[in-house]
Design a protein around this motif. Structure first.
Motif, mmCIF file in Angstrom:
data_model
loop_
_atom_site.group_PDB
_atom_site.id
_atom_site.type_symbol
_atom_site.label_atom_id
_atom_site.label_comp_id
_atom_site.label_asym_id
_atom_site.label_seq_id
_atom_site.Cartn_x
_atom_site.Cartn_y
_atom_site.Cartn_z
ATOM 1 N N LYS A 280 11.354 -13.488 -7.137
ATOM 2 C CA LYS A 280 11.117 -12.420 -6.183
ATOM 3 C C LYS A 280 9.623 -12.133 -6.160
ATOM 4 N N PRO A 281 9.066 -11.824 -4.989
ATOM 5 C CA PRO A 281 7.630 -11.526 -4.942
ATOM 6 C C PRO A 281 7.329 -10.234 -5.692
ATOM 7 N N PRO A 282 6.165 -10.122 -6.291
ATOM 8 C CA PRO A 282 5.834 -8.912 -7.057
ATOM 9 C C PRO A 282 5.617 -7.688 -6.172
ATOM 10 N N ARG A 283 5.278 -7.888 -4.906
ATOM 11 C CA ARG A 283 5.005 -6.770 -4.001
ATOM 12 C C ARG A 283 5.729 -7.012 -2.685
ATOM 13 N N HIS A 284 5.831 -5.966 -1.877
ATOM 14 C CA HIS A 284 6.281 -6.149 -0.509
ATOM 15 C C HIS A 284 5.510 -5.202 0.404
ATOM 16 N N MET A 285 5.487 -5.566 1.674
ATOM 17 C CA MET A 285 4.745 -4.774 2.656
ATOM 18 C C MET A 285 5.660 -3.719 3.250
ATOM 19 N N VAL A 286 5.159 -2.486 3.314
ATOM 20 C CA VAL A 286 5.941 -1.366 3.841
ATOM 21 C C VAL A 286 5.092 -0.590 4.837
ATOM 22 N N LEU A 287 5.781 0.238 5.627
ATOM 23 C CA LEU A 287 5.107 1.176 6.520
ATOM 24 C C LEU A 287 5.006 2.520 5.826
ATOM 25 N N LEU A 288 3.800 3.058 5.772
ATOM 26 C CA LEU A 288 3.571 4.385 5.203
ATOM 27 C C LEU A 288 3.351 5.396 6.319
ATOM 28 N N HIS A 289 4.009 6.526 6.213
ATOM 29 C CA HIS A 289 3.706 7.665 7.070
ATOM 30 C C HIS A 289 2.694 8.530 6.333
ATOM 31 N N LEU A 290 1.570 8.786 6.964
ATOM 32 C CA LEU A 290 0.468 9.497 6.331
ATOM 33 C C LEU A 290 0.442 10.957 6.776
ATOM 34 N N ASP A 291 0.077 11.825 5.853
ATOM 35 C CA ASP A 291 -0.107 13.236 6.177
ATOM 36 C C ASP A 291 -1.383 13.371 7.010
ATOM 37 N N GLY A 292 -1.218 13.737 8.276
ATOM 38 C CA GLY A 292 -2.380 13.830 9.160
ATOM 39 C C GLY A 292 -3.037 15.187 9.196
ATOM 40 N N SER A 293 -2.502 16.158 8.464
ATOM 41 C CA SER A 293 -3.061 17.507 8.557
ATOM 42 C C SER A 293 -4.504 17.614 8.065
ATOM 43 N N PRO A 294 -4.933 16.825 7.038
ATOM 44 C CA PRO A 294 -6.341 16.948 6.621
ATOM 45 C C PRO A 294 -7.316 16.280 7.588
ATOM 46 N N GLU A 295 -6.803 15.506 8.574
ATOM 47 C CA GLU A 295 -7.631 14.776 9.525
ATOM 48 C C GLU A 295 -8.584 13.812 8.836
ATOM 49 N N THR A 310 -1.891 3.116 -10.062
ATOM 50 C CA THR A 310 -2.094 2.430 -8.797
ATOM 51 C C THR A 310 -0.951 1.450 -8.591
ATOM 52 N N VAL A 311 -0.245 1.601 -7.481
ATOM 53 C CA VAL A 311 0.948 0.784 -7.242
ATOM 54 C C VAL A 311 0.824 -0.068 -5.984
ATOM 55 N N GLY A 312 -0.339 -0.083 -5.331
ATOM 56 C CA GLY A 312 -0.477 -0.893 -4.135
ATOM 57 C C GLY A 312 -1.838 -0.745 -3.502
ATOM 58 N N ARG A 313 -1.977 -1.346 -2.325
ATOM 59 C CA ARG A 313 -3.228 -1.278 -1.567
ATOM 60 C C ARG A 313 -2.925 -1.011 -0.101
ATOM 61 N N LEU A 330 0.717 -2.948 0.880
ATOM 62 C CA LEU A 330 1.370 -3.812 -0.102
ATOM 63 C C LEU A 330 1.609 -2.977 -1.346
ATOM 64 N N VAL A 331 2.869 -2.765 -1.710
ATOM 65 C CA VAL A 331 3.188 -1.965 -2.890
ATOM 66 C C VAL A 331 4.114 -2.752 -3.809
ATOM 67 N N LYS A 332 4.110 -2.378 -5.069
ATOM 68 C CA LYS A 332 4.989 -3.020 -6.026
ATOM 69 C C LYS A 332 6.451 -2.793 -5.644
ATOM 70 N N ARG A 333 7.257 -3.813 -5.860
ATOM 71 C CA ARG A 333 8.661 -3.725 -5.488
ATOM 72 C C ARG A 333 9.389 -2.637 -6.283
ATOM 73 N N SER A 334 8.859 -2.252 -7.425
ATOM 74 C CA SER A 334 9.517 -1.254 -8.265
ATOM 75 C C SER A 334 9.333 0.174 -7.754
ATOM 76 N N VAL A 335 8.479 0.379 -6.742
ATOM 77 C CA VAL A 335 8.226 1.730 -6.238
ATOM 78 C C VAL A 335 9.431 2.185 -5.415
#
Length: 378
Positions: A280-295, A310-313, A330-335
């Motif tokens: 299994k790959p050590p990481r996988h690519m995901v979509l992150l929803h970011l908090d936009g309130s701080p602009e 640190t669990v990804g980039r 790219l985050v670790k699959r364990s997250v």
């Protein structure tokens, strides 16, 4: 000299910030969110002329390409295309490309500055054209850098067919269908970004004219901002932005779409087959929803942090017309999908709260070799 599209001189064109991956082509035309909405509901045209274009011709073009890229292309029909990678010896991604096979020539277009690890013992990077030339040996193929001759425009949206009709282009409905353009070049239907996309490889000397014809046919000008926002939503990576020097195809959704797991005889194939069949790959690519309130927003390459670890980039960061600020990472699959994360460089004061979109998690892959071994043990 850095590339600068002739369309940047048109009224309303706004260039990307210096150093941005899309530098050199219009970033937007004054209203990036309206441009995205048009690309989803109508039809928009995007200047992607900073992409590099190579051609491979000759009687052994398909059998030779089959040996040097990750995709199965020995029987790629005329009038069809695909996606492919060049990997290094350890199976890490060197380059991503999109192909179109037409009238005895394979057209390859790639992100600007595409490179590959040298085949020489000490490695090092060289241009993709130089790498392919070095791998030619005695094969009956001709490799040509056509970047100065062809430029990429992209139609986005469900009404792209109306523009194709006005341009006199008959293109099949299946993904990666390829057809000739009147006067030279080709059209290629793409399965991303969004629900409908068509790449036009047009004569570079006529780029402005093809752009005008697209606008006259009803397409709205849109920038690379809109293209990237829809690409991020579609979970499609951009090489060098959503990949790092360790990325393998399994981590970024390029297995099957760009890397074939069953064919051998290409550099890096051992890693592709091993991870697919028994690991299994050590990481996988995901979509992150970011908090936009701080602009404030993270930048490509910034860390993704859970607690103190640190669990990804961070990869591509985009402002989407419906989803708001989002990023590929790219985050670790364990997250866990529900984990509270921070995305961005805290020291640079651009770390924001982030959550994984659970729908972006790839389906759990069952390694065929591991499954077979478990059956034997059972």
């Amino acid at each position: 000299m850095p590339y600068e599209s002739v369309l940047l001189g048109r009224p309303g064109a706004v260039s990307a910030p210096e150093g941005h991956p899309e530098e050199g082509v219009p970033w937007h035309w004054g209203d990036p969110f309206a441009e995205q909405r048009t690309a989803v509901r109508g039809v928009a045209i995007v200047d992607r002329s900073h992409r590099e274009v190579l051609t491979v011709s000759g009687p052994e073009r398909l059998s030779w390409l089959h040996l040097v890229i990750s995709q199965h292309v020995t029987s790629l029909p005329d009038g069809e295309g695909t996606e492919a990678l060049v990997l290094d010896s350890w199976g890490r991604v060197d380059t991503h490309m999109v192909l179109g096979h037409l009238d005895g020539t394979v057209y390859l277009d790639t992100d600007p500055g595409a490179e590959a690890t040298s085949a020489l013992p000490k490695g090092g990077k060289q241009s993709l054209a130089a790498y392919l030339e070095a791998m030619k040996f005695w094969s009956q193929v001709d490799i040509h850098d056509a970047t100065g001759e062809l430029a990429v425009l992209t139609l986005l949206g469900p009404e792209a067919g109306r523009v194709l009709d006005a341009l006199g282009v008959e293109l099949g409905e299946q993904a990666y269908a390829v057809a000739a353009l009147p006067g030279g070049g080709l059209a290629r239907r793409m399965p991303w970004p969004g629900r409908s996309s068509v790449d036009l490889l047009v004569p570079r000397a006529e780029l402005a004219e093809w752009w005008r014809r697209g606008i006259d046919a009803g397409a709205r000008p849109a920038g690379s901002w809109a293209f990237d926002a829809l690409r991020v939503e579609s979970l499609r990576p951009r090489f060098g932005v959503d990949t790092d020097e360790r990325a393998i195809p399994h981590e970024v959704n390029w297995i099957d779409t760009a890397a074939h797991v069953a064919k051998g005889c290409y550099r890096g194939q051992e890693t592709v087959a091993k991870v697919h069949n028994v690991g299994k790959p050590p990481r996988h690519m995901v979509l992150l929803h970011l908090d936009g309130s701080p602009e404030i927003y993270p930048e490509t390459g910034d860390p993704v942090v859970r607690g103190e670890r640190t669990v990804g980039r961070v990869g591509s960061v985009a402002e989407h017309h419906e989803l708001g600020p989002v990023a590929l990472a790219l985050v670790k699959r364990s997250v866990p999908a529900e984990a509270d994360l921070l995305a961005g460089d805290a020291e640079q004061e651009r770390a924001v709260q982030a959550k994984i979109d659970p729908d972006s998690l790839p389906a759990e892959h069952v390694a065929p070799g591991r499954e077979a071994a478990q059956r034997l043990r059972g």
